[in-house]
Design an enzyme around this catalytic site. Sequence first.
Site, PDB file in Angstrom:
ATOM      1  N   GLU A 149     -43.362 -21.359 -24.191  1.00  0.00           N
ATOM      2  CA  GLU A 149     -44.211 -20.167 -24.069  1.00  0.00           C
ATOM      3  C   GLU A 149     -44.194 -19.371 -25.374  1.00  0.00           C
ATOM      4  OE1 GLU A 149     -46.314 -19.934 -21.982  1.00  0.00           O
ATOM      5  OE2 GLU A 149     -45.632 -21.068 -20.244  1.00  0.00           O
ATOM      6  N   ASP A 339     -51.340   7.669  -6.813  1.00  0.00           N
ATOM      7  CA  ASP A 339     -50.424   7.205  -7.858  1.00  0.00           C
ATOM      8  C   ASP A 339     -49.527   8.371  -8.257  1.00  0.00           C
ATOM      9  OD1 ASP A 339     -49.125   6.204 -10.073  1.00  0.00           O
ATOM     10  OD2 ASP A 339     -50.870   6.341 -11.389  1.00  0.00           O
TER      11      ASP A 339
END
Length: 466
Positions: A149, A339
């Site tokens: 990766e 939120d």
Amino acid sequence: MSDLRAVKPSQAFFKFIDYKPYPFQQEIHDSPALYRIPIIGRQSGKSEVASAEAAFELCCVPDSSGWIVAPTYEQASIIFNRTYVKVEKAVARLPHLKITAYSRRDMKLEVSHYDRQGNLIGVARFAGKSGDKPDNLRGASLTYCIIDEAAMILKSVWDEALSPTLSTTNGWVLMITTPKGYNWVYQWFADGQDQNNRRYQSWQIPSWVANPRTALEFYEEQRRVLPDLTYRQEYGAEFISDAGSVFVGIDEAPRVHVSARRDIPGGVSLTAKLRQPGHGYVIGADFARLNDFSVFTVVDLNTGEVARQDRVNIVAWAQQLAHLKEVSREYGNALVVADVTGLGDPLVEMLSAQGVPVEAVRFSSLQIKEALISKLSLGIQYKKITMLDDEDTRKEFRSFVYTRTESGQLRMAAAGAGHDDRVISHALAWSKVPAEFITPAEQIEKGSAFFDQFGIDMDSVNALFD
């Protein structure tokens, strides 16, 4: 120094470790290039390629010394552990080899090589390393390096730490990764496409081509449940532009006419539809931080339509909460999904004390936030959500883009100094919309297949769908 690798893995060795490579894997093994860059989609056998290469070096190249480097120790351990399993098989069948040092925790492995008289002729070494601690990568001398990766590792880690470890040995590099935009890995990939450059060779292989054992129906399902850009990157192995909009098809999304536009204290209210008898509603509340706006978006749970959007700024919290309470009442005591990241719980507690049904959402990780945004992106992509016919809202959605962090990871954020309050407010409300609005319920039960793609524990987000 030579432009090519001195030794390549053999089919004879692969038989000792019970490894039967796919065609694309065999092509990578056969390549003589010093720098090999396979760009491959997820779940396609990248780790098998890497571990087979490392096992060959340990068992067939005395005095070789190599690392597997990944963004984290946990990721490095996947290939390290697979390498150990393969080495164990080889050692059991080849009497001149012996594992003389092994630590799973420290990710260190040594294989000693002996001649027929039992004399030591060399020791091959292999270790797992993390790319997030580059200071621990300095000073070694390696004959090979496997970077897993790589697109998620900083270019400076290669330039300043890893490259010098191979400088005196002319060692080879296997950089195996899923793409993450046009970062430094893309330049290596481009070099590998140049047939006149013998030192580099690269491949770009979608998951469905790389792994013939996975049914095509699996990839069709992933295409249904993932945003287009995410699917193309993660499974199609495509390099996606950093400037790509998260919300594919925003300009083609169904629209509902704004029937009333009126000023409210500190902002403006856009109303498309009043409460419809028998319909349920939810309000996504994104409260202002610093120079942002507070936005309250009302979504009809029965139709997927945005019924109303209020946007305010520079208004006292008490006044905002009183206004939000009134909006909730007008839409049948609609649930408010708020939120509270960075704001704490006082606002939710005050709303609840006033009799407003409310749920707090805390974006404790970027994964949770981006999973909610991706669910909204799917709703837009599949034309399941009906947006207000408001150009300012569409502009904000267009400007919400994939950006590249310093580590090379793809993130979703407002471009430049732009706002994201409308986006977040919509995402909070849309999180309560039943999953069948996106794909059939039998394909995504409460969105679990969708969230699995992000590695998110469903316990942390199930409340958003209950």
